[in-house]
Design an enzyme around this catalytic site. Sequence first.
Site, PDB file in Angstrom:
ATOM      1  N   ILE A   3      -1.131   2.245 102.430  1.00 33.52           N
ATOM      2  CA  ILE A   3      -1.237   2.767 103.368  1.00 33.52           C
ATOM      3  C   ILE A   3      -1.503   4.444 102.868  1.00 33.52           C
ATOM      4  O   ILE A   3      -0.577   4.781 102.494  1.00 33.52           O
ATOM      5  CB  ILE A   3       0.034   2.059 104.445  1.00 33.52           C
ATOM      6  CG1 ILE A   3       0.370   2.920 105.778  1.00 33.52           C
ATOM      7  CG2 ILE A   3       1.153   2.510 103.685  1.00 33.52           C
ATOM      8  CD1 ILE A   3       1.451   2.063 106.693  1.00 33.52           C
ATOM      9  N   SER A   4      -2.059   5.036 103.981  1.00 31.19           N
ATOM     10  CA  SER A   4      -2.089   6.264 104.121  1.00 31.19           C
ATOM     11  C   SER A   4      -0.809   7.204 104.529  1.00 31.19           C
ATOM     12  O   SER A   4      -0.100   6.426 105.070  1.00 31.19           O
ATOM     13  CB  SER A   4      -3.716   6.552 104.897  1.00 31.19           C
ATOM     14  OG  SER A   4      -4.592   6.009 104.369  1.00 31.19           O
ATOM     15  N   GLN A   5      -1.558   8.297 103.839  1.00 29.19           N
ATOM     16  CA  GLN A   5      -0.400   9.321 103.993  1.00 29.19           C
ATOM     17  C   GLN A   5      -0.223  10.350 105.893  1.00 29.19           C
ATOM     18  O   GLN A   5      -1.317   9.487 106.575  1.00 29.19           O
ATOM     19  CB  GLN A   5      -0.697  10.387 103.564  1.00 29.19           C
ATOM     20  CG  GLN A   5       0.412  12.025 103.488  1.00 29.19           C
ATOM     21  CD  GLN A   5      -0.465  12.661 103.227  1.00 29.19           C
ATOM     22  OE1 GLN A   5      -1.746  13.084 103.021  1.00 29.19           O
ATOM     23  NE2 GLN A   5      -0.282  14.214 102.980  1.00 29.19           N
TER      24      GLN A   5
END
Length: 221
Positions: A64-66
């Site tokens: 899950i991206s930043q």
Amino acid sequence: MVETDPYSREREEMVEFQVRARGVRDPRVLAAMEKIPRHFFVPKGFERSAYEDRPLPIGEGQTISQPYIVALMTEQLELAPQDRVLEIGTGSGYQAALLAELAGRVISIERLSDLADKARENLARAGVTGVTVVVGDGTQGYPPEAPYDAIIITAASPSIPQPLIDQLAEGGRLIAPVGPRDCQDLIKLVKREGRVEEIPLGGVCFVPLIGQFGWRGEGSL
Ligand code: SAH
């Protein structure tokens, strides 16, 4: 929200210090990030890390991206409430949840069916409606619902898959990480009078987009 939320303070701080302070100012994007419970979209046991300033593993070697990168990409899509949006790379479903807050209809394609199942579960738990998760190779787009006002690719490929450019509506925006397998340039395309204008948004590091118009996967793909 049916469940009580022990993370509302951490979420507010995430929005203030990681997102707003770094220049994402669209009030609709900030409100959506304040609303969507990011801790519902990380694996069990990682909830306490959900609001940290980094990507997190979600299984199957994916992430899950930043939060800041999610915010930046979402703002740059310039979504209007009636927009039809295509996401490639559902992952946890978090980005899709934000898109659903800001647009009319969201199709999100995920290559790995176990992640797609989990994403549907996460979205339902968060009370998000308006996202259809499809299992398949997103590099080919999703012709049944094309054209799209906005397309977001949340995995990296050597170039932007042509089918996605073709499925972008006139006036549409497409955001994608493009470049080498480890780290890439975030690129925004805007389609005007059938031509595409390309705007660079900075450096990012995404997991690979694997499919016909992306990278070749290990094994059969
Ligand atoms: N947007 C996600 C994070 C995506 S991680 C989130 O909010 O959590 C990138 C995802 O892209 C991974 O789940 C990976 O399996 C998926 N992916 C890679 N290649 C793909 C393809 N060709 N089509 C659809 N999904 C793909």
